[in-house]
Design an enzyme around this catalytic site. Structure first.
Site, PDB file in Angstrom:
ATOM      1  N   GLY A  23      -9.966   8.068 -10.414  1.00  0.00           N
ATOM      2  CA  GLY A  23      -9.445   9.407 -10.168  1.00  0.00           C
ATOM      3  C   GLY A  23      -9.531  10.246 -11.435  1.00  0.00           C
ATOM      4  N   THR A  24      -9.800  11.534 -11.282  1.00  0.00           N
ATOM      5  CA  THR A  24      -9.947  12.392 -12.468  1.00  0.00           C
ATOM      6  C   THR A  24      -9.121  13.671 -12.365  1.00  0.00           C
ATOM      7  OG1 THR A  24     -11.868  13.661 -11.692  1.00  0.00           O
ATOM      8  CG2 THR A  24     -12.311  11.540 -12.763  1.00  0.00           C
ATOM      9  N   GLY A  27      -3.660  16.944 -13.156  1.00  0.00           N
ATOM     10  CA  GLY A  27      -2.422  17.654 -12.864  1.00  0.00           C
ATOM     11  C   GLY A  27      -2.557  19.159 -12.976  1.00  0.00           C
ATOM     12  N   LYS A  30       1.371  25.531 -14.570  1.00  0.00           N
ATOM     13  CA  LYS A  30       1.528  26.968 -14.315  1.00  0.00           C
ATOM     14  C   LYS A  30       0.376  27.553 -13.501  1.00  0.00           C
ATOM     15  CE  LYS A  30       3.832  27.589 -18.735  1.00  0.00           C
ATOM     16  NZ  LYS A  30       2.961  27.131 -19.825  1.00  0.00           N
ATOM     17  N   ASP A  57     -14.067  10.210  -8.713  1.00  0.00           N
ATOM     18  CA  ASP A  57     -13.541  11.174  -7.745  1.00  0.00           C
ATOM     19  C   ASP A  57     -13.084  12.431  -8.479  1.00  0.00           C
ATOM     20  OD1 ASP A  57     -12.463  11.677  -4.894  1.00  0.00           O
ATOM     21  OD2 ASP A  57     -10.744  12.134  -6.179  1.00  0.00           O
ATOM     22  N   LYS A  91     -15.131  17.736  -4.177  1.00  0.00           N
ATOM     23  CA  LYS A  91     -14.516  18.371  -2.997  1.00  0.00           C
ATOM     24  C   LYS A  91     -14.621  19.885  -3.037  1.00  0.00           C
ATOM     25  CE  LYS A  91     -11.108  14.687  -3.433  1.00  0.00           C
ATOM     26  NZ  LYS A  91     -10.876  14.602  -4.876  1.00  0.00           N
ATOM     27  N   ASN A 163      -7.501  14.884   3.742  1.00  0.00           N
ATOM     28  CA  ASN A 163      -6.253  15.474   4.244  1.00  0.00           C
ATOM     29  C   ASN A 163      -6.373  16.031   5.659  1.00  0.00           C
ATOM     30  OD1 ASN A 163      -4.616  15.048   1.812  1.00  0.00           O
ATOM     31  ND2 ASN A 163      -5.979  16.535   0.864  1.00  0.00           N
ATOM     32  N   ARG A 219       5.735  10.511 -11.180  1.00  0.00           N
ATOM     33  CA  ARG A 219       4.856  11.585 -10.713  1.00  0.00           C
ATOM     34  C   ARG A 219       5.475  12.917 -11.082  1.00  0.00           C
ATOM     35  NH1 ARG A 219       0.838   9.828  -7.987  1.00  0.00           N
ATOM     36  NH2 ARG A 219       0.958   7.596  -7.664  1.00  0.00           N
ATOM     37  N   ARG A 269      -5.486   0.349 -19.212  1.00  0.00           N
ATOM     38  CA  ARG A 269      -5.284   0.412 -17.765  1.00  0.00           C
ATOM     39  C   ARG A 269      -6.593   0.615 -17.000  1.00  0.00           C
ATOM     40  NH1 ARG A 269      -0.521   2.468 -19.980  1.00  0.00           N
ATOM     41  NH2 ARG A 269      -1.091   4.675 -19.940  1.00  0.00           N
ATOM     42  N   ASN A 273      -7.119  -1.837 -13.933  1.00  0.00           N
ATOM     43  CA  ASN A 273      -7.253  -1.326 -12.567  1.00  0.00           C
ATOM     44  C   ASN A 273      -8.544  -1.761 -11.876  1.00  0.00           C
ATOM     45  OD1 ASN A 273      -4.805  -0.114 -13.030  1.00  0.00           O
ATOM     46  ND2 ASN A 273      -5.621   1.959 -13.267  1.00  0.00           N
TER      47      ASN A 273
HETATM   48  P1  NDP Z   1      -2.208   7.383  -9.134  1.00  0.00           P
HETATM   49  O1  NDP Z   1      -1.527   6.567  -8.106  1.00  0.00           O
HETATM   50  O2  NDP Z   1      -3.591   7.035  -9.528  1.00  0.00           O
HETATM   51  O3  NDP Z   1      -1.267   7.406 -10.415  1.00  0.00           O
HETATM   52  C1  NDP Z   1      -1.659   7.892 -11.659  1.00  0.00           C
HETATM   53  C2  NDP Z   1      -0.552   7.600 -12.664  1.00  0.00           C
HETATM   54  O4  NDP Z   1      -0.406   6.194 -12.830  1.00  0.00           O
HETATM   55  C3  NDP Z   1      -0.828   8.157 -14.033  1.00  0.00           C
HETATM   56  O5  NDP Z   1       0.408   8.628 -14.538  1.00  0.00           O
HETATM   57  C4  NDP Z   1      -1.320   6.955 -14.838  1.00  0.00           C
HETATM   58  O6  NDP Z   1      -0.996   7.142 -16.192  1.00  0.00           O
HETATM   59  C5  NDP Z   1      -0.543   5.823 -14.209  1.00  0.00           C
HETATM   60  N1  NDP Z   1      -1.252   4.533 -14.200  1.00  0.00           N
HETATM   61  C6  NDP Z   1      -2.554   4.300 -13.941  1.00  0.00           C
HETATM   62  N2  NDP Z   1      -2.831   2.994 -13.956  1.00  0.00           N
HETATM   63  C7  NDP Z   1      -1.676   2.357 -14.221  1.00  0.00           C
HETATM   64  C8  NDP Z   1      -1.337   0.983 -14.360  1.00  0.00           C
HETATM   65  N3  NDP Z   1      -2.225   0.021 -14.214  1.00  0.00           N
HETATM   66  N4  NDP Z   1      -0.045   0.694 -14.660  1.00  0.00           N
HETATM   67  C9  NDP Z   1       0.878   1.678 -14.813  1.00  0.00           C
HETATM   68  N5  NDP Z   1       0.611   2.979 -14.694  1.00  0.00           N
HETATM   69  C10 NDP Z   1      -0.665   3.323 -14.384  1.00  0.00           C
HETATM   70  O7  NDP Z   1      -2.065   8.861  -8.596  1.00  0.00           O
HETATM   71  P2  NDP Z   1      -2.863  10.224  -8.541  1.00  0.00           P
HETATM   72  O8  NDP Z   1      -1.972  11.097  -7.768  1.00  0.00           O
HETATM   73  O9  NDP Z   1      -3.296  10.616  -9.891  1.00  0.00           O
HETATM   74  O10 NDP Z   1      -4.123   9.949  -7.634  1.00  0.00           O
HETATM   75  C11 NDP Z   1      -5.296   9.357  -8.104  1.00  0.00           C
HETATM   76  C12 NDP Z   1      -6.518  10.185  -7.787  1.00  0.00           C
HETATM   77  O11 NDP Z   1      -6.611  10.467  -6.389  1.00  0.00           O
HETATM   78  C13 NDP Z   1      -6.530  11.574  -8.428  1.00  0.00           C
HETATM   79  O12 NDP Z   1      -6.888  11.526  -9.799  1.00  0.00           O
HETATM   80  C14 NDP Z   1      -7.549  12.275  -7.561  1.00  0.00           C
HETATM   81  O13 NDP Z   1      -8.860  11.901  -7.961  1.00  0.00           O
HETATM   82  C15 NDP Z   1      -7.227  11.714  -6.173  1.00  0.00           C
HETATM   83  N6  NDP Z   1      -6.297  12.592  -5.410  1.00  0.00           N
HETATM   84  C16 NDP Z   1      -6.791  13.273  -4.308  1.00  0.00           C
HETATM   85  C17 NDP Z   1      -6.001  14.108  -3.565  1.00  0.00           C
HETATM   86  C18 NDP Z   1      -6.574  14.827  -2.386  1.00  0.00           C
HETATM   87  O14 NDP Z   1      -5.950  15.782  -1.902  1.00  0.00           O
HETATM   88  N7  NDP Z   1      -7.714  14.433  -1.869  1.00  0.00           N
HETATM   89  C19 NDP Z   1      -4.577  14.329  -3.904  1.00  0.00           C
HETATM   90  C20 NDP Z   1      -4.114  13.551  -5.044  1.00  0.00           C
HETATM   91  C21 NDP Z   1      -4.968  12.723  -5.752  1.00  0.00           C
HETATM   92  P3  NDP Z   1      -2.112   6.937 -17.359  1.00  0.00           P
HETATM   93  O15 NDP Z   1      -3.223   7.924 -17.119  1.00  0.00           O
HETATM   94  O16 NDP Z   1      -1.353   7.222 -18.602  1.00  0.00           O
HETATM   95  O17 NDP Z   1      -2.559   5.520 -17.238  1.00  0.00           O
END
Ligand code: NDP
Length: 325
Positions: A23-24, A27, A30, A57, A91, A163, A219, A269, A273
């Site tokens: 995932g990229t 966040g 503002k 992604d 997307k 979605n 989150r 991570r 992962n």
């Molecule tokens: P995630 O479930 O991937 O959570 C990300 C968070 O988890 C970050 O804070 C990250 O911090 C932390 N993290 C990652 N790996 C670990 C680990 N092994 N242990 C502990 N903490 C960890 O949620 P997202 O909401 O970011 O979703 C992922 C991706 O899905 C997005 O980046 C996007 O590409 C996609 N997405 C698509 C949507 C849509 O509408 N189609 C909506 C939301 C997301 P850190 O970076 O510091 O590791």
């Protein structure tokens, strides 16, 4: 010399999708998408490619297409990968749902990535919006027809949905000439999506699961109710397989044929992962994790709930629209 060999899933158009995506989305801040400083994300994606990640992604609205594209191009230049070895998902944003706008958005995406084509182009939401974010009644079927054109023009290899609810997916399936190969939705232990996953599977559509860690991580800087990293169900499975609770949850997605999309910008991570392809959960274990389900969504844009194509259940007190404030 990839560290991890990621398996691939066959899509209904005959192409293959790597079974985990990075995932990229970094966040929002503002009203605007957060971009990384000093090419941090580009460097993370390059490191990910070295570790074995082959699927990324992104989305027009994330503002990360440039850095992701640059990383892929640099790794091709280094001779680490060929273009056909990586799978890029991006997307279409809601403000470009009209037929002629889709082509414009697609070109912009290709410009930003610096690539000749993307692998998968998803409609981010069924919801069409005007430039000022007021609601547009553009039908997602019009948008879909324009996305089909993008395949015919070679700008994207495959197209899919994000979605969309079951009725909306069914509507596209009924009216399309090119079937959606993928459906990207929120999937984690608190929203297990049994119904939609079964439906997609029956139709040959691959499900990609976003926000895979659910309540395990903070989150928006907040703790949400639900299982945490120290949950006994997860820690006991982690102990059994010599993995971490985060890896157990990602494997739970893989074992349900869902492509997880974990986001991380940490080297440690990144490896953690992707290191989930040397073990497997059994049916009882999958079922134990399924029991966390509470149908809780973290992505719930209730400010769009009056839109005719809003895909989710309505709530009594919608939150203010961050795009319009
Ligand atoms: P995630 O479930 O991937 O959570 C990300 C968070 O988890 C970050 O804070 C990250 O911090 C932390 N993290 C990652 N790996 C670990 C680990 N092994 N242990 C502990 N903490 C960890 O949620 P997202 O909401 O970011 O979703 C992922 C991706 O899905 C997005 O980046 C996007 O590409 C996609 N997405 C698509 C949507 C849509 O509408 N189609 C909506 C939301 C997301 P850190 O970076 O510091 O590791």
């Amino acid at each position: 010399s990839a560290t991890i060999d990621v398996p691939k899933l066959k899509m209904l158009d005959g192409r293959e999708m790597p079974a985990i995506a990075l995932g990229t989305y970094l966040g929002f801040d503002k009203g605007g998408a957060v971009t990384s400083k000093d090419k941090q994300l580009r460097n993370v994606v390059m490191e990910a490619i070295d570790l074995g990640y082959r699927h990324f992604d992104t989305a027009a609205i994330y503002n990360t297409e440039e850095e992701v594209g640059e990383a892929i191009r640099m790794k091709i230049e280094e001779g680490v990968i060929k273009r056909e070895d990586v799978f890029l998902t991006t997307k279409l944003w809601n403000t470009h749902h009209k037929r002629e706008q889709v082509a414009v958005a697609m070109k912009e995406t290709l410009n930003k990535t610096g690539l000749d084509y993307v692998d998968l182009f998803l409609m981010h939401w069924p919801i069409g919006l005007n430039e000022d974010y007021s609601h547009s009644d553009t039908d997602y079927l019009e948008t879909w027809r324009a996305m089909e054109d993008m395949v015919k023009l070679g700008h994207t290899k495959s197209i899919g949905l994000s979605n969309f609810n079951k009725f909306q997916v069914a509507t596209v399936l009924q009216e399309c000439t090119i079937k959606p190969v993928a459906l990207q939705i929120e999937v984690h232990p608190q929203i297990i999506q049994e119904d939609l996953i079964t439906y997609a599977k029956d139709e040959g559509i691959i499900v990609m699961g976003y926000s895979p860690f659910g309540s395990l991580v903070k989150r928006f800087g907040m703790e949400f109710p639900g299982p945490k990293m120290d949950d006994p169900v997860l820690t006991s499975l982690a102990k059994k397989y010599e993995k971490t609770p985060a890896q157990i949850v990602l494997r739970w997605l893989v074992d349900r044929n869902v492509v997880p999309i974990p986001k991380t910008v940490s080297s440690k991570r990144l490896l953690e992962n992707i290191n989930i392809f040397d073990f497997k959960l059994n049916e009882d274990e999958i079922e134990k994790i399924n029991k966390f389900n509470s149908n809780t969504r973290y992505t719930l844009p209730s400010f769009w709930q009056k839109h005719p194509f809003y895909p989710f259940e309505m709530v009594p007190n919608p939150i203010p629209d961050p795009f319009r404030s």
